[in-house]
Scaffold this motif. Sequence first.
Motif, PDB file in Angstrom:
ATOM      1  N   LYS A 164       3.485  -0.949   4.094  1.00  0.00           N
ATOM      2  CA  LYS A 164       2.942   0.391   3.885  1.00  0.00           C
ATOM      3  C   LYS A 164       4.081   1.367   3.627  1.00  0.00           C
ATOM      4  O   LYS A 164       5.027   1.452   4.421  1.00  0.00           O
ATOM      5  N   LEU A 223       0.873  -1.165   0.000  1.00  0.00           N
ATOM      6  CA  LEU A 223       0.000   0.000   0.000  1.00  0.00           C
ATOM      7  C   LEU A 223       0.911   1.216   0.000  1.00  0.00           C
ATOM      8  O   LEU A 223       1.635   1.457   0.969  1.00  0.00           O
ATOM      9  N   LEU A 228      -5.898  -6.383   0.226  1.00  0.00           N
ATOM     10  CA  LEU A 228      -4.469  -6.558   0.502  1.00  0.00           C
ATOM     11  C   LEU A 228      -4.249  -7.533   1.647  1.00  0.00           C
ATOM     12  O   LEU A 228      -5.019  -7.592   2.597  1.00  0.00           O
ATOM     13  N   ALA A 257      -8.327  -1.227   0.414  1.00  0.00           N
ATOM     14  CA  ALA A 257      -7.062  -1.841   0.827  1.00  0.00           C
ATOM     15  C   ALA A 257      -7.300  -2.939   1.852  1.00  0.00           C
ATOM     16  O   ALA A 257      -6.708  -4.026   1.772  1.00  0.00           O
TER      17      ALA A 257
END
Length: 218
Positions: A203, A43, A198, A194
């Motif tokens: 991140k 992300l 995910l 997300a």
Amino acid sequence: MENFSELNLHKTILNNLKREGFSKPREIQKLCVPVALKNNDILALSPTASGKTIAFSLGIIQKLLMTSKDKAMIMSPTRELAGQIASVFNKLIVGTPIRSALLTGGSSIQKQIRQLERNPRIIFLTPGRAWDLTQRRKLNLKDITTIVLDEGDELINFGFLPQINRLIDLIPKTNKVQKLLFSATLPNSVVSLAERILNNPTKISVDPSSAPAKNIKL
């Protein structure tokens, strides 16, 4: 990482990077490429024109050169952005057996069907046109093992979330799929997406003011 040559990339990729003048990685590339090469989900909070395309392209091309069936699809909110991403990728796959297809609205669907008949392994798309092609049984997602959603906030703003969800649902659940989500902002709609798609993502942010990315529970 101060140079792409430090990465254990296929020689053809390194040669293509050098030919195109890419030698010193930008910040988003330094942060993303090593993670992507490990096949981890990402992300990333990254503004437009930050060098995202190289950040997600290298891991994809490396993976495809090491396999014979795996495919990748890169979703963009506009045909212009999809075309720009395709242009970068196509320069980096010169000298490899990898073919690509560009599937966007506003262009001849028959030409795109002919591209799909060549068995491309990288598919650049806008979600609306891609969904149309799946309904015509011309686009098959059974071999997809990498998904990139570029400009995730704009994909949602443009109303593509239903098509994104449907396309992802067409990928066999048995596939081990790496997913990379890039967005310039992190509104609740992107956070929700997300959290849904995910799996334990790394991140990443190139903007020091973007601390909320670290606080998302994924």
